[in-house]
Design an enzyme around this catalytic site. Structure first.
Site, PDB file in Angstrom:
ATOM      1  N   GLY A  13     -32.013  10.545  21.134  1.00  0.00           N
ATOM      2  CA  GLY A  13     -33.282  11.205  21.411  1.00  0.00           C
ATOM      3  C   GLY A  13     -34.288  10.284  22.067  1.00  0.00           C
ATOM      4  NE  ARG A  39     -28.487   4.976  16.357  1.00  0.00           N
ATOM      5  CZ  ARG A  39     -27.345   4.752  15.718  1.00  0.00           C
ATOM      6  NH1 ARG A  39     -26.626   3.672  16.001  1.00  0.00           N
ATOM      7  NH2 ARG A  39     -26.917   5.594  14.798  1.00  0.00           N
ATOM      8  CG  ASP A  81     -25.159   8.456  12.506  1.00  0.00           C
ATOM      9  OD1 ASP A  81     -26.392   8.504  12.292  1.00  0.00           O
ATOM     10  OD2 ASP A  81     -24.510   7.393  12.460  1.00  0.00           O
ATOM     11  N   GLY A  82     -26.695   9.456  14.992  1.00  0.00           N
ATOM     12  CA  GLY A  82     -27.102   8.952  16.296  1.00  0.00           C
ATOM     13  C   GLY A  82     -28.180   9.755  16.981  1.00  0.00           C
ATOM     14  CG  HIS A 103     -31.319  15.747  13.480  1.00  0.00           C
ATOM     15  ND1 HIS A 103     -32.378  15.055  13.995  1.00  0.00           N
ATOM     16  CD2 HIS A 103     -30.742  14.925  12.557  1.00  0.00           C
ATOM     17  CE1 HIS A 103     -32.460  13.872  13.405  1.00  0.00           C
ATOM     18  NE2 HIS A 103     -31.469  13.759  12.550  1.00  0.00           N
TER      19      HIS A 103
END
Length: 404
Positions: free
Chosen positions: A243, A241, A237-238, A233
Site C-alpha cells: 500500500g 508495504r 500479509d504485506g 486489505h
C-alpha cells in the site's frame, strides 16, 4: 461486485462517505482462548466505491497538496539527474522505513549482508524484498503509464515469494477473512475488519479504475488510493508495504517523480501513531485528514531527502581527501563508484575496480584502514564491506523527520 458489498456514494453535502458495516456469521477454526472460540458473528467494514467519487479539496487542502507537489517535483528534478546513486538510496530508505512500520527492524549491518546476497536475518531479507517490490511496482507504473491489478499482484509476489508462511499465496488476493489488531485467533476486538474475501476482487476493480483517473491532484489521488487499499486489505500479509509502494507508483504514473521514490514512509515511521490514526479517520469519511497528512508528510520527506542528497554528494571528496588514492588505482575506482555500490564483497569490488582480485582486496583493506569502509564479515570466502556513512544516512534522515 454484488449489491451487498457495493459500497456507498457520498450523500448530498458530504464530501466522502464513511465505511459501511455488516454483521456476518463467524465460525472459529482455532484452538485459541474461549472468548475467541465462542465468537459467533463479526462486523465487517464495507468501504465506499470510489472509482467515480468526486473529490473537491478545501482551500487549506489545496494549498498543502500544491506545496507537496512542488516539493516532490523539485526533489526529482534537481537531484534525480545529478546524483545517479540517489534513486537507489531513496529506494532503500523507503524499503527500510516501510518494513520498520511493520516491525521488521533490521540492523544496517545485517541489511548490508542481505543486499549482497549473504546469509542474514529474516528482517533484513524482508527489507531487501520490500525494496524489490517497491521498485517493481513504481517502475511498472512509469513504463506503462497505468497501474493494473497484475502490477500489484506482481509486487506482492516479489515481496513474499520466499516467505515460508505466506509464499504459497504470494501474488494472490486473499480468500480468507483477515483483521487488524485485537486477538491473534479471531476478529474479536479488532481495530478494523476488512470486507469479506468474496468482495475483494470487486473492490480492487473499483480501485484500479480510480488509479487511472486524471481529474484530481496526484498527491490526493495517492493518499486516497493508499487509504482505500489499506481498508480493503486485499492480501493475507504485506498490505502495508504494498500500500505504501502504491503511493510512489501513483506519483510516478502522474509524472511528479519520474526518477525518484520520495521516502514518505520515513515520515510515517517518525510517528506511526499519527499515521494509523489518519487511516482510521479515512474510514470514518474524513478524507481531508489523510490527504493533508500525506501532503505534509511528502513535503517533510522531500525536504529531508534534499539534505541527504547534499550530504551524500559531499562524501566522495571527503573520502578522496582521507585516502589520497593514486589515479587509476583500484582504490580510486572503488571510491568513484562507492555511492552506487555502498556494499561490496570481493567479487563486486573486483568488477567495480576492473582489476585483479588481489588488487581489489588490497584496495578494500586500504579503504577500511582509512575509515571509509567498515568490514562487516571477516570470512575469508565471503567478506563484506560497507560505506557506513552512506547506510547511516538512512537512519539520519528518519531521525531528522522524527525530531523535526
Amino acid at each position: 461486485m454484488t449489491d451487498e458489498g457495493a459500497g456507498r456514494a457520498a450523500p448530498a453535502g458530504v464530501t466522502w462517505p464513511p465505511h459501511g458495516a455488516e454483521v456476518r456469521p463467524w465460525a472459529s477454526a482455532s484452538r485459541g482462548p474461549r472468548e475467541d472460540r465462542m465468537l459467533r458473528e463479526i462486523t465487517v467494514s464495507l468501504p465506499p466505491l470510489i472509482a467515480d467519487l468526486a473529490y473537491v479539496p478545501s482551500a487549506e487542502e489545496a494549498a498543502d497538496i500544491e506545496r507537496a507537489a512542488v516539493d516532490i517535483t523539485r526533489l526529482d528534478a534537481v537531484h534525480g539527474p545529478v546524483l545517479s546513486s540517489f534513486a537507489t538510496f531513496l529506494l532503500r530508505t523507503e524499503a527500510v522505513a516501510s518494513s520498520r512500520i511493520e516491525r521488521h527492524d533490521a540492523s544496517l549491518a545485517d541489511l548490508a549482508r542481505a543486499t549482497i546476497g549473504m546469509k542474514a536475518g529474516k528482517d533484513a531479507q524482508v527489507t531487501v524484498a520490500a525494496a524489490r517490490a517497491v521498485s517493481r511496482l513504481v517502475d511498472a507504473a512509469g513504463s506503462a503509464g497505468v497501474i493494473e491489478l497484475e502490477d500489484l499482484l506482481a509486487a506482492h509476489r516479489t515481496l513474499l515469494k520466499d516467505d515460508p508462511l505466506d509464499g504459497p499465496t504470494a501474488g494472490s488476493l486473499r480468500t480468507v477473512q483477515n483483521w487488524i489488531g485485537g486477538s491473534d485467533w479471531s476478529p474479536r476486538g479488532a481495530v478494523h475488519v476488512p470486507p469479506p474475501p468474496e468482495l475483494v476482487p470487486g473492490y480492487m476493480e473499483d480501485l484500479i479504475v480510480f488509479l487511472g483517473r486524471e481529474d484530481l491532484p496526484a498527491v490526493a489521488q495517492a493518499a486516497i488510493a493508499h487509504a482505500q487499499f489499506e481498508s480493503i486489505h486485499p492480501f493475507t500479509d504485506g498490505n502495508g508495504r504494498i500500500g505504501r509502494a502504491l503511493i510512489g507508483a501513483v506519483w510516478r504514473r502522474r509524472g511528479l517523480a519520474p526518477t525518484l521514490v520520495v521516502p514518505v514512509a520515513s515520515a510515517m515511521l517518525a510517528d506511526t501513531g499519527e499515521y494509523f490514526s489518519r487511516v482510521n479517520a479515512y474510514r470514518a469519511g474524513q478524507v481531508a485528514q489523510f490527504v493533508r497528512y500525506l501532503a505534509t508528510s511528502a513535503s517533510a520527506a522531500a525536504r529531508e531527502a534534499r539534505i541527504s542528497a547534499d550530504n551524500l554528494s559531499e562524501l566522495p571528496a571527503a573520502w578522496r581527501g582521507e585516502v589520497r588514492p593514486r589515479a587509476g588505482s583500484a582504490a580510486a575506482a572503488i571510491l568513484d563508484r562507492l555511492l552506487d555500490h555502498p556494499v561490496l564483497d570481493g567479487d563486486l569490488a573486483r568488477q567495480v575496480a576492473g582489476t585483479s582480485s588481489a588488487a581489489a582486496y588490497e584496495a578494500l583493506h586500504r579503504l577500511t584502514e582509512a575509515g571509509v569502509l567498515s568490514q562487516l564479515s571477516t570470512s575469508q570466502r565471503h567478506g563484506v564491506w560497507a560505506a557506513t556513512e552512506v547506510l547511516g544516512e538512512i537512519d539520519d534522515l528518519t531521525r531528522r523527520l522524527r525530531e523535526g
